[in-house]
Enzyme design. Structure first.
Site, PDB file in Angstrom:
ATOM      1  CG  HIS A 129      -0.926   2.491  -4.870  1.00  0.00           C
ATOM      2  ND1 HIS A 129      -2.219   2.659  -4.415  1.00  0.00           N
ATOM      3  CD2 HIS A 129      -0.937   2.920  -6.156  1.00  0.00           C
ATOM      4  CE1 HIS A 129      -2.957   3.150  -5.377  1.00  0.00           C
ATOM      5  NE2 HIS A 129      -2.206   3.325  -6.447  1.00  0.00           N
ATOM      6  CG  HIS A 149      -9.220  -8.240 -17.613  1.00  0.00           C
ATOM      7  ND1 HIS A 149      -9.443  -8.417 -18.960  1.00  0.00           N
ATOM      8  CD2 HIS A 149     -10.436  -7.924 -17.080  1.00  0.00           C
ATOM      9  CE1 HIS A 149     -10.721  -8.217 -19.230  1.00  0.00           C
ATOM     10  NE2 HIS A 149     -11.338  -7.902 -18.106  1.00  0.00           N
ATOM     11  CD  GLU A 157      -2.645   1.670   0.371  1.00  0.00           C
ATOM     12  OE1 GLU A 157      -3.165   2.796   0.437  1.00  0.00           O
ATOM     13  OE2 GLU A 157      -2.871   0.861  -0.558  1.00  0.00           O
ATOM     14  CG  HIS A 167     -17.512  -6.464 -16.850  1.00  0.00           C
ATOM     15  ND1 HIS A 167     -17.183  -5.197 -17.295  1.00  0.00           N
ATOM     16  CD2 HIS A 167     -16.337  -7.161 -16.845  1.00  0.00           C
ATOM     17  CE1 HIS A 167     -15.885  -5.132 -17.539  1.00  0.00           C
ATOM     18  NE2 HIS A 167     -15.355  -6.313 -17.284  1.00  0.00           N
ATOM     19  CG  HIS A 187      -8.758   5.559  -6.210  1.00  0.00           C
ATOM     20  ND1 HIS A 187      -8.238   6.832  -6.286  1.00  0.00           N
ATOM     21  CD2 HIS A 187      -7.742   4.770  -5.751  1.00  0.00           C
ATOM     22  CE1 HIS A 187      -6.973   6.827  -5.887  1.00  0.00           C
ATOM     23  NE2 HIS A 187      -6.651   5.583  -5.570  1.00  0.00           N
TER      24      HIS A 187
END
Length: 332
Positions: free
Chosen positions: A80, A309, A77, A251, A142
């Site tokens: 990032h 992906h 985290e 989706h 986000h």
């Protein structure tokens, strides 16, 4: 054009290209953070248990006794966050370097300011992701915000290049075909974010059928209930199975509609070599995305494939922007 102005434009073009690449890194590291369940590796923001570096277990227990430290997830985290901070500094550098040229004819100053606004909003969403405990609405926004920052960096790079090369953008480069394709792409990206933020990637098993049915049992109203309660910890999701099936299945349908719109767009520009080539690339990326999506379902969502992906979605956005740019320049 003065030599100093030319040098400044060259450096701005380089910085915005670097910003595009760095944003892609931030998006992929963010996806990695989410996929390894490290989104709440640090229970506070912007530090981690009140520190700029991941602390030891004793300090963490004193600071947040309700959130035991998992050092590996906390470091994921924080890495990032470090890269995202670097990206913010790069945006400020672009504005500082472009300030003397803000009144230059055709200089895209307004896009630079919009980029600053986008990175500030994106930072706020990063904070809300933690403080609201992975609330799906914020997690999805986000992700879309990260893609928006990347798009603005890339568009600014293209605009700066055109100013350097004294190319003029055409007055009309938007039509119903682009509107349809762009709208469906945004919808599909949003659905992808909603799938991952609600942990619906494996809600449909098998392909092309979903759980052995062409139209499975699903709860659309609950799956797309956008006023979910703020407060619970949304790690691993809160929705029941049929709501997750609804998200996943929509989706899939969105992917089908997007593919049709891209083929229509290519057919519209098939006699324009430059645009047609750019759209063939987009369709190729779309086909790869479809294969990756199917493989994720059939292989039970392995980490590397789920990350690929996400990378495919990034590449799809870049390809669409590049194709539209060819239209705007009127290239043949």
């Amino acid at each position: 054009m003065h030599t100093s102005t030319e040098r400044r434009l060259i450096w701005l073009s380089r910085l915005t290209l670097l910003g595009t690449l760095l944003t892609i890194v931030v998006i992929l590291v963010g996806a990695w953070t989410r996929l390894v369940d490290a989104g709440l590796g640090c229970p506070d923001w912007p530090g981690c248990y009140g520190r700029l570096l991941v602390p030891d277990g004793e300090h963490a227990a004193l600071r947040h006794p309700d959130a035991p430290l998992d050092a590996a997830k906390a470091w994921v985290e924080m890495v990032h966050r470090y890269i995202a901070t670097l990206l913010g500094l790069l945006v400020l550098s672009v504005l500082a370097l472009g300030w003397p040229l803000r009144n230059t004819h055709h200089f895209p100053w307004s896009i630079s300011v919009l980029l600053l606004a986008a990175i500030i909003i994106q930072g706020a969403f990063g904070a809300f992701t933690v403080t609201l405990k992975l609330w799906p609405q914020v997690v999805t926004l986000h992700l879309l915000g990260g893609l928006s920052v990347m798009l603005l960096f890339f568009w600014l790079h293209l605009r700066l290049t055109s100013v350097s090369e004294k190319k003029v953008i055409g007055a009309k480069c938007f039509n119903i075909f682009w509107g349809l394709a762009a709208g469906l792409l945004i919808l599909q990206l949003g659905l992808g974010g909603w799938v991952t933020s609600n942990y619906s990637g494996m809600a449909c098993q098998g392909f092309p059928a979903c759980n052995g049915q062409w139209w499975p049992h699903m709860d659309l109203s609950e799956g797309f209930h956008l006023t979910q309660t703020v407060g619970p910890n949304y790690l691993h999701g809160q929705l029941h199975a049929e709501a997750r099936v609804a998200i996943h299945y929509m989706h899939r349908l969105g992917a089908l509609l997007l593919g049709v719109s891209l083929l229509m767009l290519w057919y519209r520009y098939r006699h324009n070599p430059s645009v047609a080539r750019a759209l063939v690339f987009v369709i190729g990326v779309y086909a790869l995305q479809a294969v990756l999506g199917i493989a994720n379902v059939l292989m039970w969502l392995p980490l590397w494939l789920a990350l690929a992906h996400t990378a495919g979605a990034v590449l799809l956005v870049i390809g669409m922007v590049r194709a539209w740019w060819c239209v705007c320049l009127g290239e043949r």
